[in-house]
Write a protein that holds these residues in place. Structure first.
Motif, PDB file in Angstrom:
ATOM      1  N   GLN A 101      14.392   2.623 -14.762  1.00 53.23           N
ATOM      2  CA  GLN A 101      14.827   1.180 -14.189  1.00 53.23           C
ATOM      3  C   GLN A 101      15.501   0.792 -14.883  1.00 53.23           C
ATOM      4  OE1 GLN A 101      10.607   0.169 -15.276  1.00 53.23           O
ATOM      5  NE2 GLN A 101      10.189   0.030 -12.908  1.00 53.23           N
ATOM      6  N   LEU A 102      16.140   0.786 -16.125  1.00 54.09           N
ATOM      7  CA  LEU A 102      16.845   0.193 -17.077  1.00 54.09           C
ATOM      8  C   LEU A 102      18.391   0.954 -16.383  1.00 54.09           C
ATOM      9  CD1 LEU A 102      15.365   0.477 -20.303  1.00 54.09           C
ATOM     10  CD2 LEU A 102      16.137  -1.660 -19.078  1.00 54.09           C
ATOM     11  N   THR A 103      18.382   2.199 -16.182  1.00 60.89           N
ATOM     12  CA  THR A 103      19.580   2.825 -15.520  1.00 60.89           C
ATOM     13  C   THR A 103      20.062   1.822 -14.083  1.00 60.89           C
ATOM     14  OG1 THR A 103      18.990   5.067 -16.496  1.00 60.89           O
ATOM     15  CG2 THR A 103      20.724   4.698 -14.681  1.00 60.89           C
ATOM     16  N   TRP A 104      19.156   1.647 -13.406  1.00 58.40           N
ATOM     17  CA  TRP A 104      19.487   0.965 -12.239  1.00 58.40           C
ATOM     18  C   TRP A 104      19.970  -0.443 -12.639  1.00 58.40           C
ATOM     19  CZ3 TRP A 104      19.108   0.975  -6.958  1.00 58.40           C
ATOM     20  CH2 TRP A 104      18.375   2.094  -6.298  1.00 58.40           C
ATOM     21  N   THR A 164      10.438  -1.911  -8.705  1.00 62.62           N
ATOM     22  CA  THR A 164      10.963  -0.612  -7.863  1.00 62.62           C
ATOM     23  C   THR A 164      12.181  -0.979  -7.398  1.00 62.62           C
ATOM     24  OG1 THR A 164       8.536  -0.233  -7.143  1.00 62.62           O
ATOM     25  CG2 THR A 164      10.343   0.375  -5.840  1.00 62.62           C
ATOM     26  N   MET A 165      13.248  -0.635  -7.976  1.00 62.64           N
ATOM     27  CA  MET A 165      14.732  -1.041  -7.884  1.00 62.64           C
ATOM     28  C   MET A 165      15.151  -0.712  -6.358  1.00 62.64           C
ATOM     29  SD  MET A 165      14.805  -2.745 -10.680  1.00 62.64           S
ATOM     30  CE  MET A 165      16.295  -3.207 -10.422  1.00 62.64           C
ATOM     31  N   LEU A 166      14.955   0.452  -6.003  1.00 65.11           N
ATOM     32  CA  LEU A 166      15.250   0.874  -4.613  1.00 65.11           C
ATOM     33  C   LEU A 166      14.701  -0.275  -3.571  1.00 65.11           C
ATOM     34  CD1 LEU A 166      16.355   2.594  -2.643  1.00 65.11           C
ATOM     35  CD2 LEU A 166      14.208   4.098  -2.593  1.00 65.11           C
ATOM     36  N   TYR A 167      13.606  -0.847  -3.728  1.00 63.13           N
ATOM     37  CA  TYR A 167      13.175  -1.970  -2.749  1.00 63.13           C
ATOM     38  C   TYR A 167      14.071  -3.134  -2.946  1.00 63.13           C
ATOM     39  CZ  TYR A 167       8.497   0.556  -1.536  1.00 63.13           C
ATOM     40  OH  TYR A 167       7.575   1.300  -1.337  1.00 63.13           O
ATOM     41  N   HIS A 168      14.531  -3.408  -4.282  1.00 69.41           N
ATOM     42  CA  HIS A 168      15.167  -4.844  -4.637  1.00 69.41           C
ATOM     43  C   HIS A 168      16.511  -4.412  -3.622  1.00 69.41           C
ATOM     44  CE1 HIS A 168      13.124  -7.381  -7.142  1.00 69.41           C
ATOM     45  NE2 HIS A 168      12.640  -6.202  -7.822  1.00 69.41           N
ATOM     46  N   LYS A 169      17.150  -3.162  -3.967  1.00 70.79           N
ATOM     47  CA  LYS A 169      18.253  -2.796  -3.366  1.00 70.79           C
ATOM     48  C   LYS A 169      18.273  -2.982  -1.975  1.00 70.79           C
ATOM     49  CE  LYS A 169      22.217   0.267  -3.289  1.00 70.79           C
ATOM     50  NZ  LYS A 169      23.258  -0.526  -3.429  1.00 70.79           N
ATOM     51  N   ALA A 170      17.387  -2.310  -1.350  1.00 74.96           N
ATOM     52  CA  ALA A 170      16.875  -2.167   0.143  1.00 74.96           C
ATOM     53  C   ALA A 170      17.044  -3.493   0.603  1.00 74.96           C
ATOM     54  CB  ALA A 170      15.678  -1.394   0.383  1.00 74.96           C
ATOM     55  N   LEU A 171      16.221  -4.488   0.158  1.00 76.59           N
ATOM     56  CA  LEU A 171      16.233  -5.940   0.590  1.00 76.59           C
ATOM     57  C   LEU A 171      17.582  -6.673   0.466  1.00 76.59           C
ATOM     58  CD1 LEU A 171      14.172  -8.119   1.601  1.00 76.59           C
ATOM     59  CD2 LEU A 171      13.579  -8.490  -0.660  1.00 76.59           C
ATOM     60  N   ASP A 201      -4.192   2.021   2.184  1.00 78.96           N
ATOM     61  CA  ASP A 201      -4.899   3.122   1.483  1.00 78.96           C
ATOM     62  C   ASP A 201      -4.025   4.029   1.105  1.00 78.96           C
ATOM     63  OD1 ASP A 201      -7.676   4.381   1.709  1.00 78.96           O
ATOM     64  OD2 ASP A 201      -6.544   6.100   2.071  1.00 78.96           O
ATOM     65  N   PRO A 202      -4.523   4.727  -0.294  1.00 79.37           N
ATOM     66  CA  PRO A 202      -3.798   5.552  -0.935  1.00 79.37           C
ATOM     67  C   PRO A 202      -3.316   6.800  -0.282  1.00 79.37           C
ATOM     68  CG  PRO A 202      -5.623   4.588  -2.398  1.00 79.37           C
ATOM     69  CD  PRO A 202      -5.850   4.393  -0.875  1.00 79.37           C
ATOM     70  N   SER A 203      -4.111   6.927   0.745  1.00 73.19           N
ATOM     71  CA  SER A 203      -3.598   8.063   1.744  1.00 73.19           C
ATOM     72  C   SER A 203      -2.348   8.019   2.612  1.00 73.19           C
ATOM     73  CB  SER A 203      -4.655   8.467   2.591  1.00 73.19           C
ATOM     74  OG  SER A 203      -4.991   7.229   3.666  1.00 73.19           O
ATOM     75  N   GLN A 204      -1.942   6.754   2.607  1.00 73.03           N
ATOM     76  CA  GLN A 204      -0.574   6.375   3.379  1.00 73.03           C
ATOM     77  C   GLN A 204       0.666   6.227   2.608  1.00 73.03           C
ATOM     78  OE1 GLN A 204      -3.090   2.912   4.921  1.00 73.03           O
ATOM     79  NE2 GLN A 204      -1.971   3.500   6.831  1.00 73.03           N
ATOM     80  N   ALA A 205       1.752   6.428   3.221  1.00 71.85           N
ATOM     81  CA  ALA A 205       2.990   6.401   2.787  1.00 71.85           C
ATOM     82  C   ALA A 205       3.670   4.999   3.088  1.00 71.85           C
ATOM     83  CB  ALA A 205       3.891   7.348   3.137  1.00 71.85           C
ATOM     84  N   TYR A 206       4.589   4.525   2.259  1.00 73.30           N
ATOM     85  CA  TYR A 206       4.937   3.158   2.545  1.00 73.30           C
ATOM     86  C   TYR A 206       6.605   3.207   1.943  1.00 73.30           C
ATOM     87  CZ  TYR A 206       5.563  -2.111   2.527  1.00 73.30           C
ATOM     88  OH  TYR A 206       5.874  -3.324   2.707  1.00 73.30           O
ATOM     89  N   SER A 207       7.670   3.205   2.779  1.00 73.22           N
ATOM     90  CA  SER A 207       9.108   3.321   2.492  1.00 73.22           C
ATOM     91  C   SER A 207       9.743   2.102   2.137  1.00 73.22           C
ATOM     92  CB  SER A 207       9.642   3.917   3.855  1.00 73.22           C
ATOM     93  OG  SER A 207       9.676   3.304   4.948  1.00 73.22           O
ATOM     94  N   ALA A 208      10.951   2.560   1.693  1.00 76.04           N
ATOM     95  CA  ALA A 208      11.708   1.294   1.581  1.00 76.04           C
ATOM     96  C   ALA A 208      11.905   0.144   2.778  1.00 76.04           C
ATOM     97  CB  ALA A 208      13.090   1.566   0.822  1.00 76.04           C
TER      98      ALA A 208
END
Length: 307
Positions: A278-281, A104-111, A70-77
């Motif tokens: 995104q290109l900077t990442w 979402t480059m932070l997600y790629h990196k976290a994984l 739901d858009p009211s919720q947050a979802y972290s890396a």
């Protein structure tokens, strides 16, 4: 990582570069499962402005980790890392290849690299930073972040109040930058990962694609989509969902804080800025195989990796 590790594919790139189309082709040609790596696609009722794969596209290649929150919720890396690893294992257990697709480059990196344990939020520190921001303005806080952690500063938009605040908070609490704390390899992904980035050679081509897609979204009913979210009454611009590119600009228009033409202009500019981050990442990414947008040889290039 040794060759004994299971195989996975990462398909990255800026917004509007053609990742979804290539992922569908991969699904048709490899025994694989597509897992979305996109912090906006997780939200329900946010289809047009996020360029969520259509029902036809999902029928051609089902995407996991989209349209469930739901858009009211947050979802972290960290949430993403947990969920994606479970889905990857499920794919491997079925004798298939997990394909991680998104911008979402932070997600790629976290994984890929794992996440260090970041310090818990401190309400006192956070409130002090918020007061400082009220006095100096968020561009000044972003400039402060650039001095402390230029890598994070380059990735985070100067108007992204939550992420600026969090990055500064982490530094004040731990004495280490967010970049330092997210460079740990302790929980690195135990897979043999083939990494591909699809990027147009000419930046102006990407800009034109972004502008065209934004106008197409408007024609498809983007304004009506955001008006429905606004009418709920429980959402606001401080929430991650409404801060998504395009939604924040449309929200301001709905609340009469900007004209229609200004909304369109700001929406396109914000999307271009997202692509630039995104290109900077990607420019700092290692072990990347570069692909060109709309190149018919991209599929062949990836398939060759498995031949």
């Amino acid at each position: 990582m040794s060759d004994e590790n299971p195989q996975a594919i990462f398909l990255m790139g800026p917004t509007a570069s053609g990742k979804t189309a290539l992922a569908i082709e991969l699904y048709k040609n490899l025994p694989c499962d597509v897992i979305s790596v996109d912090s906006a696609l997780v939200y329900k009722d946010m289809n047009i402005g996020t360029a969520k794969p259509t029902a036809e596209e999902q029928a051609a290649a089902p995407h996991a980790l989209i349209d469930f929150l739901d858009p009211s919720q947050a979802y972290s890396a960290a949430d993403f890392q947990r969920d994606a690893r479970q889905l990857m294992q499920k794919s491997i257990d079925a004798g298939r290849i997990p394909v991680l697709v998104g911008g979402t480059m932070l997600y790629h990196k976290a994984l890929l690299d794992g996440l260090n344990d970041l310090p818990e939020s401190d309400p006192i520190v956070r409130a002090a930073l918020k007061q400082q921001a009220d006095e100096l303005g968020w561009p000044a806080m972003h400039a402060m972040l650039n001095e402390i952690d230029p890598i994070a500063g380059a990735r985070i938009n100067e108007n992204d109040q939550q992420r600026i605040n969090r990055a500064l908070e982490v530094y004040k609490i731990s004495g280490k930058t967010l970049t330092e704390l997210t460079q740990s390899k302790e929980n690195a992904l135990p897979y043999k990962v083939a990494q591909f980035a699809i990027v147009p050679n000419d930046r102006s081509v990407l800009h034109k694609r972004i502008e065209l897609r934004f106008h197409q979204m408007l024609q498809l009913g983007f304004e009506e989509e955001v008006r429905a979210l606004h009418a709920r009454g429980d959402l606001n611009v401080e929430m991650p969902s409404i801060r998504c590119v395009g939604y924040r600009q449309m929200w301001d228009y709905i609340e009469a804080k900007s004209s229609y033409d200004e909304m369109v202009f700001r929406g396109i500019v914000a999307t271009r800025q997202l692509a630039k981050r995104q290109l900077t990442w990607l420019r700092g990414w290692s072990d990347l195989n570069w692909l060109e947008s709309e190149n018919k040889q991209n599929l062949t290039s990836i398939l060759r990796y498995f031949s």
